[in-house]
Design a protein around this motif. Structure first.
Motif, mmCIF file in Angstrom:
data_model
loop_
_atom_site.group_PDB
_atom_site.id
_atom_site.type_symbol
_atom_site.label_atom_id
_atom_site.label_comp_id
_atom_site.label_asym_id
_atom_site.label_seq_id
_atom_site.Cartn_x
_atom_site.Cartn_y
_atom_site.Cartn_z
ATOM 1 N N ASP A 8 47.315 50.761 23.705
ATOM 2 C CA ASP A 8 46.595 52.144 24.308
ATOM 3 C C ASP A 8 47.370 53.289 23.486
ATOM 4 O O ASP A 8 48.659 53.406 23.428
ATOM 5 C CB ASP A 8 47.055 51.926 25.747
ATOM 6 C CG ASP A 8 46.572 53.658 26.383
ATOM 7 O OD1 ASP A 8 45.668 54.216 26.450
ATOM 8 O OD2 ASP A 8 47.703 53.950 27.093
ATOM 9 N N GLY A 70 42.648 51.021 22.530
ATOM 10 C CA GLY A 70 41.960 52.174 23.609
ATOM 11 C C GLY A 70 42.650 53.409 22.791
ATOM 12 O O GLY A 70 43.935 53.537 22.903
ATOM 13 N N THR A 71 41.810 54.361 22.659
ATOM 14 C CA THR A 71 42.387 55.534 22.285
ATOM 15 C C THR A 71 41.680 56.817 22.791
ATOM 16 O O THR A 71 40.571 56.923 23.043
ATOM 17 C CB THR A 71 42.279 55.860 20.555
ATOM 18 O OG1 THR A 71 42.971 56.933 20.050
ATOM 19 C CG2 THR A 71 40.922 55.508 20.286
ATOM 20 N N ASP A 102 39.926 55.473 25.579
ATOM 21 C CA ASP A 102 41.091 55.172 26.470
ATOM 22 C C ASP A 102 40.495 55.345 27.807
ATOM 23 O O ASP A 102 41.323 54.575 28.844
ATOM 24 C CB ASP A 102 42.417 55.998 26.250
ATOM 25 C CG ASP A 102 42.169 57.538 26.427
ATOM 26 O OD1 ASP A 102 40.847 58.024 26.487
ATOM 27 O OD2 ASP A 102 43.240 58.008 26.495
ATOM 28 N N THR A 105 39.520 51.622 28.361
ATOM 29 C CA THR A 105 40.661 50.733 28.852
ATOM 30 C C THR A 105 41.488 50.971 29.989
ATOM 31 O O THR A 105 42.039 50.122 30.597
ATOM 32 C CB THR A 105 41.376 50.722 27.508
ATOM 33 O OG1 THR A 105 41.734 52.042 27.042
ATOM 34 C CG2 THR A 105 40.800 49.904 26.268
ATOM 35 N N THR A 106 41.842 52.210 30.293
ATOM 36 C CA THR A 106 42.572 52.699 31.494
ATOM 37 C C THR A 106 41.799 52.247 32.618
ATOM 38 O O THR A 106 42.275 51.842 33.664
ATOM 39 C CB THR A 106 42.940 54.246 31.441
ATOM 40 O OG1 THR A 106 43.121 54.554 30.221
ATOM 41 C CG2 THR A 106 43.622 54.520 32.486
ATOM 42 N N GLY A 286 46.655 50.919 30.569
ATOM 43 C CA GLY A 286 45.642 50.916 29.352
ATOM 44 C C GLY A 286 45.865 49.647 28.300
ATOM 45 O O GLY A 286 44.616 49.198 27.918
ATOM 46 N N ALA A 287 46.857 49.401 28.065
ATOM 47 C CA ALA A 287 47.333 48.201 27.355
ATOM 48 C C ALA A 287 46.716 46.998 27.948
ATOM 49 O O ALA A 287 46.306 46.089 27.388
ATOM 50 C CB ALA A 287 48.582 48.066 26.910
ATOM 51 N N ALA A 290 42.909 47.039 27.730
ATOM 52 C CA ALA A 290 42.552 46.665 26.325
ATOM 53 C C ALA A 290 42.262 45.212 26.213
ATOM 54 O O ALA A 290 41.412 44.624 25.684
ATOM 55 C CB ALA A 290 43.325 47.327 25.309
#
Lengths: 315, 315
Positions: A8, A70-71, A102, A105-106, A286-287, A290
């Motif tokens: 993330d 995720g960004t 992001d 992913t979040t 978020g990680a 992902a």
């Protein structure tokens, strides 16, 4: 060794989870990842590779089977997610690569694949309401000059403005925030130089949000009001993103770690607007989201501009 | 030929008056003068020399006896006004050179040397309350990220945020402003690119203020509310700068040329706070004030960080 990674990349920090056969390792790095308010792919790649390397506890980037990053900046500000994916493939050796917004992913981290709304609030803010099928509502995510209302840069900017209002003797000023500015920057000229001539204005602004939290915990009504307003703005974004969905709400991003300061007004403002809302604490970050996304490539059929995937059979 | 010049360098334009024995010539140029949100001396010099040359209706910079340049960024953001003065002396041949904060030149233009408060509102905002003697109260002037509340960049930013709120379906959105964004930028990505990747965010934001004025004139309540708030913020800055002075108020800068939209709420908000206030329309602009400053070098004994003068007997 078989390994996968979820990363993330936020405006002021990076989180990574690397999953080995033997278990998971995590790392969280804090630093400005986006310079000059633009989002360039190279810095996203650097940040992700560095975090994965540290999470793997290795000297050199590990070889991965799959990686998902995720960004911030997706959709909208990143011009070429395919170039980021290609660079990640080269640097990490992964055949399967995903580059996601992001917000997505979040969402997956917080609600674990359930339909609903997740507001991601770190330096910036983006809310995503989705059933991971046909419905994809995105609100805000417009950056520190045009939106990101209620986020870290927004809170820091409001806090700094209140400090300067106090120095001016204007209405709405805050003496504790002015004292925090003096401690951190010395004279106002020091603050101006860092914000206007520095590499990353949004990072610099967001870096003052903890001082606003401290002042609020200390009883300063101006600082408390800023956090209340922030919760209200985040709720507005969340509620707008809930159109066509069951009213399940959660959140992610670093800002909610300030606890009740933000969570209470957010909950209250959501429930005022949507009395039937269910508001749940996030399952993961978020990680985690992902990493989860790597297991659910079917999402790619619907995710549109939120996701670039390569190496997946049905991507 | 004997000549003197007064110049006003603002965030989005330059005004110059050149005074010959035979009369005065004026020019006004519109363009972004400050790039990347920093204020560098070289661009102030270029802008001033170009404007003076055009006002003199000459191909090359005229030789002047004296020149005074009022500019944003003083006090505070310009590190070395002496370097600007030296460059102006070289380029324009003037023995007597002044570099002043635009708050001071706008004050002298608007009130013609009378004590009182003048709020300068263009792209940015700074208010100065002074008797040109011992009292020098300055408020705001903190730039588009930390203050300049009620100025052109502030108004444009609020208008753009309201447009994006409308697109998101959030509260506080404005359909007419969203339409104006679509006309001007196409998709939101076009707006984001111009604001975040352009040379001068504050110029880009302020460039949307006329669209907010148009929407307000067309009856849009969100746009009208932004101008009302702007008048209120400007009044707060003006009133704070009035400490220790007779309550005489005026204004300068391009923003008040929108007329009643700003002037009415400004007057109302000042009078609410200071019932005894006298509020007068300005006598002249910042270029007039710069020219006037050349006749009043005694001001330099008191003006402190607002003024750098060289070549004056009592400077």
């Amino acid at each position: 060794m078989s390994a996968r990674a979820g990363v993330d990349v936020g405006g002021s920090g990076v989180r990574a989870v690397v999953e080995f056969a033997t278990g998971r390792r995590r790392v969280r790095l804090t630093r400005p990842t986006h310079r000059r308010a633009t989002i360039d792919g190279a810095s996203v790649v650097e940040a992700a590779v560095e975090a994965v390397t540290q999470a793997a506890d290795a000297e050199h980037p590990p070889r991965l089977d799959a990686v998902c990053v995720g960004t911030t900046g997706l959709p909208g500000l990143i011009e070429d997610p395919a170039a980021i994916a290609a660079a990640l493939r080269d640097r990490l050796g992964a055949r399967r690569v995903m580059v996601a917004g992001d917000a997505l992913t979040t969402h997956l981290g917080a609600l674990g694949g359930r339909p609903g709304v997740v507001v991601a609030a770190g330096t910036g803010v983006i809310a995503l309401g989705t059933d991971l099928g046909p419905v994809w509502n995105r609100t805000d995510g417009w950056g520190h000059l045009l939106g990101d209302e209620g986020g870290g840069a927004w809170i820091g900017r409001r806090g700094l403005a209140a400090a300067l209002r106090h120095l001016d003797g204007r209405a709405g000023g805050s003496a504790p925030l002015a004292a925090a500015v003096a401690t951190r920057y010395g004279e106002p000229a020091g603050l101006l130089g860092r914000v206007y001539n520095g590499d990353s204005p949004s990072f610099e602004l967001a870096a003052f949000a903890p001082a606003v939290a401290e002042a609020a915990h200390g009883g300063d009504p101006v600082a408390s009001g800023i956090w209340r307003d922030a919760g209200e703005r985040l709720a507005e974004s969340a509620v707008a993103a809930a159109a066509g969905l069951e009213p399940l709400f959660s959140w992610g991003g670093g800002l909610f770690r300030t606890g009740n300061l933000l969570e209470d007004p957010f909950r209250h403002a959501v429930l005022t607007r949507v009395p039937a809302a269910r508001i749940v604490a996030p399952d993961g970050d978020g990680a985690d989201g992902a990493l989860r996304l790597l297991d659910h490539p079917p999402v790619t059929r619907h995710a549109g501009p939120f996701l670039h995937a390569s190496g997946f059979d049905d991507a």
